[in-house]
Scaffold this motif. Structure first.
Motif, PDB file in Angstrom:
ATOM      1  N   ASN A 162       0.925  -0.895  -0.142  1.00  0.00           N
ATOM      2  CA  ASN A 162      -0.068   0.034  -0.059  1.00  0.00           C
ATOM      3  C   ASN A 162       0.928   1.246  -0.009  1.00  0.00           C
ATOM      4  O   ASN A 162       0.697   2.084   0.808  1.00  0.00           O
ATOM      5  CB  ASN A 162      -0.890  -0.075   1.229  1.00  0.00           C
ATOM      6  CG  ASN A 162      -2.323   0.953   1.138  1.00  0.00           C
ATOM      7  OD1 ASN A 162      -2.160   1.722   0.010  1.00  0.00           O
ATOM      8  ND2 ASN A 162      -3.087   0.379   1.721  1.00  0.00           N
ATOM      9  N   THR A 163       1.675   1.369  -1.098  1.00  0.00           N
ATOM     10  CA  THR A 163       2.841   2.346  -0.995  1.00  0.00           C
ATOM     11  C   THR A 163       2.185   3.965  -0.900  1.00  0.00           C
ATOM     12  O   THR A 163       2.874   4.855  -0.257  1.00  0.00           O
ATOM     13  CB  THR A 163       3.702   2.117  -2.332  1.00  0.00           C
ATOM     14  OG1 THR A 163       4.211   0.769  -2.321  1.00  0.00           O
ATOM     15  CG2 THR A 163       4.576   3.312  -2.408  1.00  0.00           C
ATOM     16  N   GLN A 164       1.050   4.111  -1.710  1.00  0.00           N
ATOM     17  CA  GLN A 164       0.663   5.349  -1.765  1.00  0.00           C
ATOM     18  C   GLN A 164       0.427   5.784  -0.228  1.00  0.00           C
ATOM     19  O   GLN A 164       0.570   7.257   0.320  1.00  0.00           O
ATOM     20  CB  GLN A 164      -0.444   5.458  -2.582  1.00  0.00           C
ATOM     21  CG  GLN A 164      -0.283   5.220  -3.955  1.00  0.00           C
ATOM     22  CD  GLN A 164       0.511   6.270  -4.683  1.00  0.00           C
ATOM     23  OE1 GLN A 164       0.200   7.509  -4.521  1.00  0.00           O
ATOM     24  NE2 GLN A 164       1.363   5.761  -5.467  1.00  0.00           N
ATOM     25  N   LEU A 188       9.918   2.869  -2.278  1.00  0.00           N
ATOM     26  CA  LEU A 188       9.315   4.183  -1.656  1.00  0.00           C
ATOM     27  C   LEU A 188       9.925   5.462  -2.338  1.00  0.00           C
ATOM     28  O   LEU A 188       9.175   6.459  -2.460  1.00  0.00           O
ATOM     29  CB  LEU A 188       9.514   4.000  -0.208  1.00  0.00           C
ATOM     30  CG  LEU A 188       8.658   3.128   0.450  1.00  0.00           C
ATOM     31  CD1 LEU A 188       9.012   2.947   1.825  1.00  0.00           C
ATOM     32  CD2 LEU A 188       7.068   3.394   0.309  1.00  0.00           C
ATOM     33  N   ALA A 189      11.053   5.567  -2.228  1.00  0.00           N
ATOM     34  CA  ALA A 189      11.963   6.720  -2.750  1.00  0.00           C
ATOM     35  C   ALA A 189      11.522   6.923  -4.095  1.00  0.00           C
ATOM     36  O   ALA A 189      11.462   8.249  -4.629  1.00  0.00           O
ATOM     37  CB  ALA A 189      13.398   6.678  -2.747  1.00  0.00           C
ATOM     38  N   GLU A 190      11.577   6.028  -4.983  1.00  0.00           N
ATOM     39  CA  GLU A 190      11.047   6.217  -6.275  1.00  0.00           C
ATOM     40  C   GLU A 190       9.618   6.699  -6.491  1.00  0.00           C
ATOM     41  O   GLU A 190       9.240   7.597  -7.344  1.00  0.00           O
ATOM     42  CB  GLU A 190      10.910   5.044  -7.154  1.00  0.00           C
ATOM     43  CG  GLU A 190      10.854   4.885  -8.628  1.00  0.00           C
ATOM     44  CD  GLU A 190      10.817   3.562  -9.267  1.00  0.00           C
ATOM     45  OE1 GLU A 190      10.027   2.576  -8.911  1.00  0.00           O
ATOM     46  OE2 GLU A 190      11.825   3.154 -10.106  1.00  0.00           O
ATOM     47  N   ALA A 191       8.596   6.342  -5.705  1.00  0.00           N
ATOM     48  CA  ALA A 191       7.249   6.718  -5.587  1.00  0.00           C
ATOM     49  C   ALA A 191       7.183   8.254  -5.170  1.00  0.00           C
ATOM     50  O   ALA A 191       6.444   8.961  -5.717  1.00  0.00           O
ATOM     51  CB  ALA A 191       6.387   5.945  -4.650  1.00  0.00           C
ATOM     52  N   ILE A 192       7.917   8.581  -4.035  1.00  0.00           N
ATOM     53  CA  ILE A 192       8.151   9.878  -3.694  1.00  0.00           C
ATOM     54  C   ILE A 192       8.353  10.933  -4.574  1.00  0.00           C
ATOM     55  O   ILE A 192       7.819  12.089  -4.647  1.00  0.00           O
ATOM     56  CB  ILE A 192       8.808   9.959  -2.389  1.00  0.00           C
ATOM     57  CG1 ILE A 192       8.349   9.273  -1.023  1.00  0.00           C
ATOM     58  CG2 ILE A 192       9.111  11.502  -2.076  1.00  0.00           C
ATOM     59  CD1 ILE A 192       9.230   9.131  -0.131  1.00  0.00           C
ATOM     60  N   GLU A 194       8.173  10.453  -7.877  1.00  0.00           N
ATOM     61  CA  GLU A 194       7.017  10.402  -8.829  1.00  0.00           C
ATOM     62  C   GLU A 194       5.842  11.219  -8.454  1.00  0.00           C
ATOM     63  O   GLU A 194       5.145  11.963  -9.229  1.00  0.00           O
ATOM     64  CB  GLU A 194       6.328   8.940  -9.234  1.00  0.00           C
ATOM     65  CG  GLU A 194       7.574   8.434 -10.013  1.00  0.00           C
ATOM     66  CD  GLU A 194       7.161   6.965 -10.349  1.00  0.00           C
ATOM     67  OE1 GLU A 194       6.041   6.567  -9.879  1.00  0.00           O
ATOM     68  OE2 GLU A 194       7.764   6.150 -11.214  1.00  0.00           O
ATOM     69  N   MET A 195       5.573  11.292  -7.076  1.00  0.00           N
ATOM     70  CA  MET A 195       4.599  12.158  -6.602  1.00  0.00           C
ATOM     71  C   MET A 195       4.709  13.504  -6.480  1.00  0.00           C
ATOM     72  O   MET A 195       3.848  14.190  -6.020  1.00  0.00           O
ATOM     73  CB  MET A 195       4.070  11.409  -5.294  1.00  0.00           C
ATOM     74  CG  MET A 195       3.325   9.902  -5.451  1.00  0.00           C
ATOM     75  SD  MET A 195       3.194   9.063  -3.690  1.00  0.00           S
ATOM     76  CE  MET A 195       2.084   9.871  -3.009  1.00  0.00           C
TER      77      MET A 195
END
Length: 433
Positions: A162-164, A188-192, A194-195
């Motif tokens: 549930n990364t978001q 997580l770093a990649e998602a941060i 991208e967000m």
């Protein structure tokens, strides 16, 4: 910060006296309470009276993972079930799962050593610890959870996935320490990124990353992307779970909490003990566990032990970052290859994304190695000749390091599966032939 200064900075002679006292008690306990250990010792011509020094430890038989499976589920427990208050287990994807049990005192011990681990990363009562290791039968989540509570920190028991939501609550709850696998931290770093979340929206100061081998290059990548201090931690369910060893801010090896665990390094082939400074397989004896103690447990993890004092003040022996596992190592045309070696090359070059997988196959009688490496959107849309140049560069570096030729294949963004737990780095197609 040192959580338990009297124990963690104990003089070597005093520590060894404590270890011997606890080792003798352990051997007595398993000899009288665990038939499997008693039979092994009798077969070796040993009784508890034969353990009179720490050097006598090497006379005791090894314990291996198959022993744990053969006595599934409770055959190696050294305490009656009425005293066992918790069990954990491995996934059991290859045969019976490994089942471990804890008494109340064992849980106190576990909380103590994970509190030391968190203190190594700077945790105190003001810390907010986001635990993104899995909860349940896996030891990671609950192990770190109770250590954080022992310190008095605020725990955010997120578990994995549930990364978001992970990232939203990381911001909203003000997490200062992140606990997860290094591969998930990278995700997580990649998602941060991208967000498009500004770094000032996060209060993260440190991360404690374990459960899989990772390189110094990966550390630099995580510290750069998350702007934190990345600390390597070590543990395994068979020994206690997380909390066996941890780096301190000096980052010069992981302090093994030797008042609870006696480490050895052996040659995995000859099984002979090796001196400090030599690389081999880690072996652990638990000297304070009641429910499920192990004697000379072969971890299959490859490391090196160092006894020199650390500038942080801790006196316990340090282990180098695990470079791989003897049973995860793949052999290609007679050459030993660890996924972490490939990772170090990719991150050192910095030409691609740090997501990769090794594909091993056999063509006729010849083993082949192909390394799939993910590239960014910008690079993937680049000219073919530039992509081919990058492939050749990576291939040359890998050949120089490994001593064999590996085909490098650049793949499109997001095509390599992301992991919320331990990353899957090897696809061995030879096993299907």
């Amino acid at each position: 910060m040192i959580w338990n200064r009297p124990m963690e900075t104990m003089a070597r002679k005093e520590l060894q006296a404590l270890q011997l006292q606890r080792l003798k008690a352990l051997v007595e306990r398993v000899y009288h309470n665990v038939p499997a250990y008693r039979e092994k010792m009798q077969a070796a011509g040993l009784t508890p009276r034969d353990v009179q020094s720490l050097e006598d430890l090497r006379r005791l038989p090894f314990t291996v993972k198959q022993d744990l499976r053969d006595h599934y589920p409770y055959g190696l427990f050294a305490a009656p079930m009425r005293e066992i208050v918790r069990v954990h287990a491995s996934s059991g994807t290859t045969g019976n799962p490994i089942v471990v049990g804890y008494t109340r005192r064992d849980l106190d011990t576990w909380s103590e050593v994970t509190a030391r681990t968190l203190a190594c990363a700077g945790a105190d009562a003001d810390a907010v610890v986001q635990v993104s290791y899995g909860y349940g039968l896996f030891t990671g989540g609950l192990g770190i959870h109770y250590g954080a509570e022992k310190i008095g920190a605020t725990v955010v028991p997120m578990s994995g996935g549930n990364t978001q939501r992970q990232i939203k609550l990381m911001q909203d709850f003000g997490a200062t320490i992140l606990a997860c696998t290094p591969s998930y931290a990278l995700y997580l770093a990649e998602a941060i990124q991208e967000m498009k979340i500004p770094r000032e929206k996060l209060r993260l100061k440190a991360g404690i990353f374990g459960a899989e081998p990772w390189t110094e290059e990966m550390r630099r990548e995580l510290e750069y992307r998350l702007q934190i201090m990345a600390i390597d931690i070590y543990g395994l369910s068979e020994v206690i779970g997380p909390g066996v060893a941890s780096e301190c801010p000096v980052k010069n090896g992981l302090h093994i909490f030797e008042d609870h665990f006696i480490p050895e390094i052996i040659d995995p082939e000859t099984e002979q003990p090796l001196p400090y400074g030599e690389k081999g397989e880690l072996v652990f004896t638990t000297i304070t566990k009641e429910g499920f103690p192990v004697i000379r447990y072969r971890t299959r993890d490859i490391s090196v032990l160092h006894a020199e004092p650390c500038p942080c003040g801790r006196t316990h022996v340090r282990m180098e970052k695990v470079s791989g596992r003897s049973d995860d190592m793949i052999i290609i045309r007679g050459v030993n290859v660890f996924p972490s070696q490939v990772e170090s090359v990719l991150l050192k070059l910095g030409l691609t994304e740090p997501h990769y997988v090794l594909v091993v196959d056999r063509v006729g009688s010849l083993d082949t190695l192909e390394v799939w490496v993910e590239v960014s959107d910008k690079l993937f849309s680049d000219e073919v000749r530039n992509l081919e140049k990058i492939e050749r560069t990576i291939q040359r570096e890998l050949e120089s390091l490994l001593g064999l030729t590996a085909r490098v294949r650049l793949v499109e963004p997001k095509s390599i599966e992301r992991s919320e737990g331990k990353a899957k780095r090897v696809i061995d197609r030879r096993k299907k032939q």
